[in-house]
Design a protein around this motif. Sequence first.
Motif, PDB file in Angstrom:
ATOM      1  N   ASN A 275     -63.946  58.985  26.827  1.00  0.00           N
ATOM      2  CA  ASN A 275     -62.973  59.853  26.165  1.00  0.00           C
ATOM      3  C   ASN A 275     -63.094  59.749  24.646  1.00  0.00           C
ATOM      4  N   ALA A 276     -63.197  58.530  24.131  1.00  0.00           N
ATOM      5  CA  ALA A 276     -63.282  58.327  22.683  1.00  0.00           C
ATOM      6  C   ALA A 276     -64.558  58.924  22.098  1.00  0.00           C
ATOM      7  N   LEU A 277     -65.623  58.970  22.908  1.00  0.00           N
ATOM      8  CA  LEU A 277     -66.921  59.451  22.438  1.00  0.00           C
ATOM      9  C   LEU A 277     -67.243  60.861  22.933  1.00  0.00           C
ATOM     10  N   ASP A 278     -66.291  61.499  23.602  1.00  0.00           N
ATOM     11  CA  ASP A 278     -66.481  62.852  24.151  1.00  0.00           C
ATOM     12  C   ASP A 278     -67.724  62.941  25.035  1.00  0.00           C
TER      13      ASP A 278
ATOM     14  N   TYR B 153     -68.849  57.907  15.232  1.00  0.00           N
ATOM     15  CA  TYR B 153     -68.006  57.054  14.388  1.00  0.00           C
ATOM     16  C   TYR B 153     -68.728  56.414  13.206  1.00  0.00           C
ATOM     17  N   GLY B 154     -70.021  56.577  13.109  1.00  0.00           N
ATOM     18  CA  GLY B 154     -70.754  55.982  12.001  1.00  0.00           C
ATOM     19  C   GLY B 154     -71.104  54.536  12.230  1.00  0.00           C
ATOM     20  N   LYS B 155     -70.093  53.715  12.528  1.00  0.00           N
ATOM     21  CA  LYS B 155     -70.337  52.308  12.846  1.00  0.00           C
ATOM     22  C   LYS B 155     -69.298  51.839  13.856  1.00  0.00           C
ATOM     23  N   TYR B 156     -69.617  50.738  14.528  1.00  0.00           N
ATOM     24  CA  TYR B 156     -68.773  50.240  15.614  1.00  0.00           C
ATOM     25  C   TYR B 156     -67.338  49.972  15.162  1.00  0.00           C
ATOM     26  N   GLU B 157     -67.183  49.471  13.955  1.00  0.00           N
ATOM     27  CA  GLU B 157     -65.865  49.108  13.441  1.00  0.00           C
ATOM     28  C   GLU B 157     -64.905  50.298  13.432  1.00  0.00           C
ATOM     29  N   ASN B 158     -65.439  51.492  13.263  1.00  0.00           N
ATOM     30  CA  ASN B 158     -64.602  52.690  13.230  1.00  0.00           C
ATOM     31  C   ASN B 158     -64.138  53.113  14.623  1.00  0.00           C
ATOM     32  N   LEU B 159     -64.849  52.688  15.656  1.00  0.00           N
ATOM     33  CA  LEU B 159     -64.485  53.002  17.035  1.00  0.00           C
ATOM     34  C   LEU B 159     -63.361  52.094  17.539  1.00  0.00           C
TER      35      LEU B 159
ATOM     36  N   GLY C 182     -76.254  54.883  20.182  1.00  0.00           N
ATOM     37  CA  GLY C 182     -76.529  56.061  19.353  1.00  0.00           C
ATOM     38  C   GLY C 182     -75.338  56.996  19.286  1.00  0.00           C
ATOM     39  N   ARG C 183     -74.658  57.154  20.406  1.00  0.00           N
ATOM     40  CA  ARG C 183     -73.480  58.032  20.454  1.00  0.00           C
ATOM     41  C   ARG C 183     -72.353  57.469  19.581  1.00  0.00           C
ATOM     42  N   ILE C 184     -72.176  56.147  19.629  1.00  0.00           N
ATOM     43  CA  ILE C 184     -71.156  55.513  18.790  1.00  0.00           C
ATOM     44  C   ILE C 184     -71.467  55.780  17.321  1.00  0.00           C
ATOM     45  N   ARG C 185     -72.730  55.594  16.926  1.00  0.00           N
ATOM     46  CA  ARG C 185     -73.124  55.837  15.535  1.00  0.00           C
ATOM     47  C   ARG C 185     -72.955  57.305  15.155  1.00  0.00           C
ATOM     48  N   GLU C 186     -73.295  58.187  16.095  1.00  0.00           N
ATOM     49  CA  GLU C 186     -73.200  59.627  15.848  1.00  0.00           C
ATOM     50  C   GLU C 186     -71.750  60.058  15.616  1.00  0.00           C
TER      51      GLU C 186
END
Length: 78
Positions: free
Chosen positions: A53-56, A16-22, A10-14
């Motif tokens: 770090n990437a997801l704060d 970056y929108g989708k995994y590919e953007n992370l 959920g945090r990744i989606r919140e």
Amino acid sequence: MTFDYSKLRGRIREVYGKYENLIPKISMSEATLSRKLNGKSYFDNQEILELSNALDIPSEERNLYFFKVEVREGEQKV
């Protein structure tokens, strides 16, 4: 032991929108991230720090994202 990564997903989606953007922000491939999120392998300490770090994700909240034990139907929490 299986971990529940639903909060991490959920945090990744919140953020970056989708995994590919992370993926460009971290040093693991999309396939590796997928394997880890699906419980096929575990996150190591460096990966946890990098994702946090990437997801704060604050250090005091890491347990909620990376170490929540999945309880299967018919099992009891310990």
